[in-house]
Design an enzyme around this catalytic site. Structure first.
Site, PDB file in Angstrom:
ATOM      1  N   ASP A 101       0.779  -1.243   0.106  1.00 42.66           N
ATOM      2  CA  ASP A 101       0.070   0.087  -0.293  1.00 42.66           C
ATOM      3  C   ASP A 101       0.867   1.123   0.118  1.00 42.66           C
ATOM      4  O   ASP A 101       1.898   1.032   0.457  1.00 42.66           O
ATOM      5  CB  ASP A 101      -0.947   0.095   1.310  1.00 42.66           C
TER       6      ASP A 101
HETATM    7  N1  URA Z   1      -1.193  -6.091   3.781  1.00 40.43           N
HETATM    8  C1  URA Z   1      -1.713  -4.719   3.736  1.00 40.43           C
HETATM    9  O1  URA Z   1      -2.595  -4.584   4.169  1.00 40.43           O
HETATM   10  N2  URA Z   1      -0.948  -3.797   3.404  1.00 40.43           N
HETATM   11  C2  URA Z   1       0.273  -3.978   2.557  1.00 40.43           C
HETATM   12  O2  URA Z   1       0.809  -2.941   2.171  1.00 40.43           O
HETATM   13  C3  URA Z   1       0.814  -5.218   2.526  1.00 40.43           C
HETATM   14  C4  URA Z   1      -0.047  -6.205   3.134  1.00 40.43           C
END
Ligand code: URA
Length: 233
Positions: A101
């Site tokens: 993310d």
């Molecule tokens: N899980 C998440 O919620 N976000 C990420 O960036 C990676 C794994």
């Protein structure tokens, strides 16, 4: 493969510019300057042009320490992309291997080798991904035990057909955890933490399968993987 052809395939140099780079002594093979354009490059030769390690037959494999505020995508959007942080020729050929993310930091792999990316991300490979998270709320001991048990047993997330695969939730402090998952569902860690009644404050990926983020790699920096690291997947 001839050295001048190898240079063209692994950089943005034209044949004539590759010959000039060779002539200027900018190219080394196995640590030795080679100026002969017809020199034969073997599969296991290490070729460098200036500071850059060139990988045979055009494929490149990198690890990046992704900073927050950067998107794991090849298309420009609201945020700068991971590709915009990389100062290499033909960067547009690379793609992130799996995603983090925008607000997540840590290890991201990039490559232009689709088969390799598939091997790393394929659900069948069940590659372990290790995350460190700071949680918003402190859990007492019974709540910590309950949450770890839910992770181990699998959690039915909204909109998913099946529960998550067994995962590990290790408590480092009442608000800091190490999480190991073997899948890559959308926002998986944040949704699993929400499902056990908490929220992720910060999230950082430490490792993917056998590869851990280098301690010396600063946010925004990347480096080429070694042949052993590439073959470890
Ligand atoms: N899980 C998440 O919620 N976000 C990420 O960036 C990676 C794994």
């Amino acid at each position: 493969m001839r050295l001048d052809k190898f240079l063209c395939e692994s950089t943005d140099l034209t044949r004539s510019k590759a010959k000039k780079a060779l002539h200027r002594g900018e190219v080394t093979v196995g640590g030795q300057v080679v100026k002969d354009a017809s020199f034969h490059v073997a599969d296991d030769d290490e070729v460098h042009w200036l500071e850059e390690r060139l990988v045979s037959f055009g494929h490149r494999y990198l690890m990046m320490h992704k900073p927050a505020g950067v998107e794991c995508t090849t298309q420009s959007g609201l945020y700068p992309t991971v590709l915009e942080l990389i100062e290499l020729p033909k960067v547009e050929r690379l793609h992130p291997v799996g995603r983090l993310d925008v607000d997540t930091t840590g290890l991201v792999l990039l490559s232009d080798d689709g088969q390799w990316s598939h091997r790393v991300t394929s659900p069948r490979a069940a590659c372990a991904k290790v995350y460190l998270a700071d949680l918003v709320d402190a859990f007492d001991e019974p709540a910590r035990e309950r949450a770890s048990r839910q992770f181990a047993e699998g959690i039915q997330l909204d909109g998913e057909k099946k529960p998550t695969q067994p995962a590990t939730l290790e408590w480092l402090t009442p608000t800091a955890v190490r999480i190991v998952i073997t899948e890559g569902k959308y926002h998986q860690v944040k949704r699993m933490i929400a499902a056990v009644g908490n929220r992720v404050g910060t999230l950082h990926r430490e490792s993917i399968g056998p590869l851990s983020l280098d301690e010396g790699l600063a946010p925004g920096e990347c480096r080429h993987l070694t042949q052993d690291e590439i073959e470890a997947f």
